[in-house]
Write a protein that holds these residues in place. Structure first.
Motif: not given
Length: 183
Positions: A66-78, A106-110
């Motif tokens: 989807l980022q190809e069509e909507y470059p503002h969209l971001q993914l966070a991995v928590l 990217v980040n870890a909650i704990s």
């Protein structure tokens, strides 16, 4: 307005999926893509996952496309804790590392390695506290690990302005039927 959404659901093994070539994966991805597109059109900026094998990593694939069509969209991995992939098979670790490398955050909650189930409960609370909506691939008739986040999200929906979008087995079957009919 929904600015951030958590996408989660079953782990791959809970769905009987043991490799990335399983024929059901494209249908699950399409089921995730449909509500994401609607939310993007309404102002969605962030998709959040915790990096679990299964629905969450497939959701990451959907976000990347989807980022190809909507470059503002971001993914966070928590992730719930540090090194969650430590005991995974090498092939799965490589896929996971590839997702992390492409993610916008990217980040870890704990900030500790796995210590106990409390870290999963803390993850669920954190994800709900830091999002406006939840897309959940989950069916009441097939309980699994998403049950706990589903129950917490239902309470959140009752007490505040929070959006819960469920993808059930019925929804998946409708997508399969549509795709099959189109062929």
């Amino acid at each position: 307005m929904v600015k951030s959404v958590v996408v989660t659901g079953y782990k791959a093994h809970e769905l009987g999926v043991f490799n990335e070539k399983h024929p059901g994966i494209p249908y699950i991805k399409k089921a995730i893509e449909q509500p994401l597109r609607t939310l993007i059109e309404e102002g969605l900026e962030w998709v959040i996952i915790s990096g679990q094998l299964g629905v969450e990593l497939w959701a990451a694939d959907v976000v990347f496309s989807l980022q190809e069509e909507y470059p503002h969209l971001q993914l966070a991995v928590l992730t719930p804790f540090l090194d969650q992939e430590k005991n995974w098979q090498e092939e799965k670790q490589e896929r996971y590392q590839s997702i992390l490398a492409q993610a916008d955050y990217v980040n870890a909650i704990s900030k500790r390695p796995y210590e106990g189930p409390w870290q999963f409960r803390a993850k669920n609370t954190f994800l709900l506290d830091h999002s406006d909506a939840l897309i959940l691939v989950y069916d009441d008739e097939n309980e699994g690990t998403p049950k706990y986040l589903y129950e917490a999200a239902c309470q959140r929906v009752e007490s505040e302005d929070y959006t819960l979008i469920r993808v059930t087995s019925f929804d998946l079957q409708m997508i399969v039927d549509e795709e099959t009919y189109e062929m």
